[in-house]
Design a protein around this motif. Sequence first.
Motif, short mmCIF file in Angstrom:
data_model
loop_
_atom_site.label_atom_id
_atom_site.label_comp_id
_atom_site.label_asym_id
_atom_site.label_seq_id
_atom_site.Cartn_x
_atom_site.Cartn_y
_atom_site.Cartn_z
N SER A 163 35.28 -3.13 34.42
CA SER A 163 35.43 -2.70 35.80
C SER A 163 34.28 -1.77 36.14
O SER A 163 33.94 -0.89 35.36
CB SER A 163 36.75 -1.96 36.01
OG SER A 163 37.83 -2.85 35.86
N CYS A 181 39.12 -9.41 45.04
CA CYS A 181 40.08 -8.89 44.06
C CYS A 181 40.51 -10.04 43.17
O CYS A 181 40.33 -11.20 43.50
CB CYS A 181 41.28 -8.23 44.74
SG CYS A 181 42.36 -9.37 45.58
N SER A 189 40.86 -7.20 33.95
CA SER A 189 40.25 -6.05 34.62
C SER A 189 40.26 -6.30 36.12
O SER A 189 40.52 -7.40 36.58
CB SER A 189 38.83 -5.81 34.12
OG SER A 189 38.05 -6.97 34.24
N GLY A 190 39.98 -5.27 36.86
CA GLY A 190 39.91 -5.37 38.31
C GLY A 190 38.69 -4.62 38.81
O GLY A 190 38.10 -3.82 38.09
N GLN A 191 38.33 -4.88 40.02
CA GLN A 191 37.17 -4.23 40.61
C GLN A 191 37.63 -3.31 41.73
O GLN A 191 38.68 -3.49 42.34
CB GLN A 191 36.19 -5.27 41.14
CG GLN A 191 35.71 -6.26 40.11
CD GLN A 191 35.10 -5.58 38.88
OE1 GLN A 191 34.41 -4.60 38.98
NE2 GLN A 191 35.38 -6.13 37.72
N SER A 192 36.81 -2.35 42.05
CA SER A 192 37.07 -1.43 43.14
C SER A 192 36.99 -2.19 44.46
O SER A 192 36.15 -3.07 44.63
CB SER A 192 36.04 -0.30 43.12
OG SER A 192 36.20 0.52 44.25
N PHE A 199 33.03 0.93 38.93
CA PHE A 199 33.50 1.77 40.03
C PHE A 199 32.92 3.16 39.89
O PHE A 199 32.38 3.52 38.85
CB PHE A 199 35.04 1.81 40.05
CG PHE A 199 35.64 2.51 38.86
CD1 PHE A 199 36.25 3.74 39.00
CD2 PHE A 199 35.59 1.94 37.59
CE1 PHE A 199 36.80 4.39 37.89
CE2 PHE A 199 36.14 2.58 36.49
CZ PHE A 199 36.74 3.82 36.64
#
Length: 187
Positions: A60, A127, A133-136, A62
């Motif tokens: 991720s 998204c 995992s994820g992103q901002s 951010f």
Amino acid sequence: MFEGVGRRRDQTEGQILVLGQHSLNGREHKCLFRNNGDGTFTDVAHVEATDRTEDGRGISVFDYDRDGQLDVLLRNYRQPAQLLHNTGGPQHWIAFKLIGTRSNRDAVGARVTVAANGRRQLRQVSCGSAYLSGQSLVQHFGLGPATEAQAVEIRWPSGVSTVLTHVPANQLVQVVECDATATPVPR
């Protein structure tokens, strides 16, 4: 740009392998690419001490400490997560947090175009685009020496457009769909 998920080196063999506590991906060096500004990139992972060999699974990107420098969080196989804190240089930046009213609340699908210092950059809010995992949802833009974004255009999923001009650098700006103002978010 950071490449954090390892790949198998040899995918030509069709042999069955006893994995035990190991993974199929192996432990390949991570890559960190610096944009040269001319359409090419240079791998600077070794210089920046990010050429790690853990068995990567998720990543991720951010701004962990809201200092305008993007940080990297790594999720590795059978190991604790690791934060790579960016202590970068003195360049300028701007970031946008979009709030949808006609469109979805997180503005997923919105496209943000920033013009600064004679260049245009584009980001799309997304998204669910990464494994483990994820992103901002915040859209971050490096501005280099520019102290403002001369023009910002947001195309919302609903079809509405928002245009902002002369937005000062080094701030997180919240923009609400169908509202012509941008609100700086306090640190």
